[in-house]
Design an enzyme around this catalytic site. Sequence first.
Site, PDB file in Angstrom:
ATOM      1  N   GLY A   1      -8.342   7.541   0.744  1.00 22.86           N
ATOM      2  CA  GLY A   1      -7.667   8.660   1.416  1.00 22.86           C
ATOM      3  C   GLY A   1      -6.305   8.286   1.967  1.00 22.86           C
ATOM      4  N   LEU A   2      -5.673   7.326   1.306  1.00 19.81           N
ATOM      5  CA  LEU A   2      -4.281   6.936   1.621  1.00 19.81           C
ATOM      6  C   LEU A   2      -4.115   6.389   3.051  1.00 19.81           C
ATOM      7  CD1 LEU A   2      -1.523   9.336   0.233  1.00 19.81           C
ATOM      8  CD2 LEU A   2      -1.354   6.885   0.617  1.00 19.81           C
TER       9      LEU A   2
ATOM     10  N   GLY B   1     -11.678  -1.394 -12.548  1.00 16.84           N
ATOM     11  CA  GLY B   1     -12.449  -2.516 -13.088  1.00 16.84           C
ATOM     12  C   GLY B   1     -12.701  -2.418 -14.579  1.00 16.84           C
TER      13      GLY B   1
ATOM     14  N   CYS C   1      -2.406   9.788  -6.722  1.00 19.59           N
ATOM     15  CA  CYS C   1      -3.508   9.527  -5.800  1.00 19.59           C
ATOM     16  C   CYS C   1      -4.588  10.594  -6.004  1.00 19.59           C
ATOM     17  CB  CYS C   1      -3.058   9.536  -4.354  1.00 19.59           C
ATOM     18  SG  CYS C   1      -4.436   9.149  -3.242  1.00 19.59           S
TER      19      CYS C   1
ATOM     20  N   LYS D   1       0.874  -1.177   0.000  1.00 19.10           N
ATOM     21  CA  LYS D   1       0.000   0.000   0.000  1.00 19.10           C
ATOM     22  C   LYS D   1       0.911   1.225   0.000  1.00 19.10           C
ATOM     23  CE  LYS D   1      -3.335   2.937   0.496  1.00 19.10           C
ATOM     24  NZ  LYS D   1      -4.218   3.227  -0.657  1.00 19.10           N
TER      25      LYS D   1
ATOM     26  N   GLY E   1      -6.108  -5.145  -9.478  1.00 19.02           N
ATOM     27  CA  GLY E   1      -6.658  -4.430  -8.321  1.00 19.02           C
ATOM     28  C   GLY E   1      -8.068  -4.911  -7.994  1.00 19.02           C
ATOM     29  N   THR E   2      -9.056  -4.342  -8.671  1.00 21.96           N
ATOM     30  CA  THR E   2     -10.460  -4.632  -8.372  1.00 21.96           C
ATOM     31  C   THR E   2     -10.765  -6.135  -8.390  1.00 21.96           C
ATOM     32  OG1 THR E   2     -11.127  -2.467  -9.235  1.00 21.96           O
ATOM     33  CG2 THR E   2     -12.820  -4.193  -9.139  1.00 21.96           C
TER      34      THR E   2
ATOM     35  N   ASN F   1     -13.419   4.027  -5.187  1.00 21.94           N
ATOM     36  CA  ASN F   1     -12.809   4.159  -3.867  1.00 21.94           C
ATOM     37  C   ASN F   1     -12.336   5.571  -3.619  1.00 21.94           C
ATOM     38  OD1 ASN F   1      -9.674   4.527  -3.387  1.00 21.94           O
ATOM     39  ND2 ASN F   1      -9.948   3.565  -5.393  1.00 21.94           N
TER      40      ASN F   1
ATOM     41  N   ASN G   1      -3.385   4.369 -12.714  1.00 24.59           N
ATOM     42  CA  ASN G   1      -4.081   4.402 -11.442  1.00 24.59           C
ATOM     43  C   ASN G   1      -5.573   4.451 -11.756  1.00 24.59           C
ATOM     44  OD1 ASN G   1      -4.778   4.952  -8.686  1.00 24.59           O
ATOM     45  ND2 ASN G   1      -2.766   5.925  -8.430  1.00 24.59           N
ATOM     46  N   SER G   2      -6.414   4.416 -10.728  1.00 17.58           N
ATOM     47  CA  SER G   2      -7.862   4.516 -10.976  1.00 17.58           C
ATOM     48  C   SER G   2      -8.162   5.814 -11.735  1.00 17.58           C
ATOM     49  CB  SER G   2      -8.607   4.533  -9.638  1.00 17.58           C
ATOM     50  OG  SER G   2      -8.094   5.573  -8.816  1.00 17.58           O
TER      51      SER G   2
HETATM   52  C1  LIG Z   1      -2.543   6.250  -2.779  1.00 22.75           C
HETATM   53  C2  LIG Z   1      -3.786   6.707  -2.874  1.00 22.75           C
HETATM   54  C3  LIG Z   1      -4.767   6.111  -3.777  1.00 22.75           C
HETATM   55  C4  LIG Z   1      -6.019   5.773  -3.336  1.00 22.75           C
HETATM   56  C5  LIG Z   1      -6.479   6.044  -1.945  1.00 22.75           C
HETATM   57  O1  LIG Z   1      -5.784   5.677  -0.970  1.00 22.75           O
HETATM   58  O2  LIG Z   1      -7.568   6.682  -1.856  1.00 22.75           O
HETATM   59  N1  LIG Z   1      -6.946   5.239  -4.170  1.00 22.75           N
HETATM   60  C6  LIG Z   1      -6.644   5.019  -5.504  1.00 22.75           C
HETATM   61  O3  LIG Z   1      -7.491   4.528  -6.289  1.00 22.75           O
HETATM   62  N2  LIG Z   1      -5.401   5.324  -5.954  1.00 22.75           N
HETATM   63  C7  LIG Z   1      -4.441   5.857  -5.160  1.00 22.75           C
HETATM   64  O4  LIG Z   1      -3.322   6.123  -5.650  1.00 22.75           O
END
Ligand SMILES: C=Cc1c(C(=O)O)[nH]c(=O)[nH]c1=O
Length: 309
Positions: A71-72, A219, A130, A44, A269-270, A68, A193-194
Amino acid sequence: ATTKTKIGNFEFENCFMNAAGVYCYDKNELEQVINSQAGTFVTKTATLQSRPGNPEPRYHDTTLGSINSMGLPNLGFDYYLDYLLELQKTHPHRTFFFSLVGMSTEDTHALLKKVQESDFKGITELNLSCPNVPGKPQIAYDLETTEKLLADIFSYFKKPLGVKLPPYFDIVHFDQAAAVFNKFPLTFINCINSIGNGLVIEDESVVIKPKNGFGGIGGEYIKPTALANVHAFYKRLNSSIKIIGTGGILTGQDAFEHILCGASMVQIGTTLHKEGPSAFERITNELKAIMDKKGYKTIEDFRGKLKYL
Ligand SMILES: C=Cc1c(C(=O)O)[nH]c(=O)[nH]c1=O
């Protein structure tokens, strides 16, 4: 057929791994990926201090994928570094990925200097994308800032480093971003990334609490964008910069397409969140069956060989 692959000077028995954020929050989850068919794992994304993340519900699965706004949330840099150093003793022949980002530029440099000075021998994935920290933009959408950050980093960071990128949607942005990345000795770039700040609604309501329901989309929704980013950078980057393909991988066919676009490693991921680590064995077997049918022995036999009309 074999699905082994190479990133930088590292060989992996399998070209599949988790995407940062999924099955990688703590040692328990990471252990499950180690013991699965995955070729490696990424942690993570770690920040200097541990973070609770955004209020829940902050993750929601849908039929076609996920949204999602975590928030890290993470256990902090030291937790993951300590575990990675322990794994270098217990699994000396394996190479793992360490995802990190600072909440400020100063923090990012502090983190990377700690990695540089540590005994960590794996690969670092700097998260420039992020989308879910309120008030914080996705760094990689600001190419001037990204170039300055990478120039400063490579003045002191000499270990293998790659960057996790957001999706780009404009050909000129592919050109401009690739021009920046080609200036640096990056081991890889990871696309994508998403897709940031989508909105999922059920009945009359959003499905996650943070940011009025806005969150990163993963997804099936994102495979076409993921494939385009993998291929656009594959065609533009120096061949020394490998590409990790992330986004929309449910089957061996999806992985085949990512590799056809140029990916050397594929992150899940998903699908991993929904199915668990057994997904690695299923998808690996599906890809091997496709390769056998087509007569491909290794992924290099077809990597990047997408056909045009
Ligand atoms: C590191 C934060 C990320 C997060 C998160 O922790 O909200 N969600 C994502 O889809 N991508 C990210 O890079």
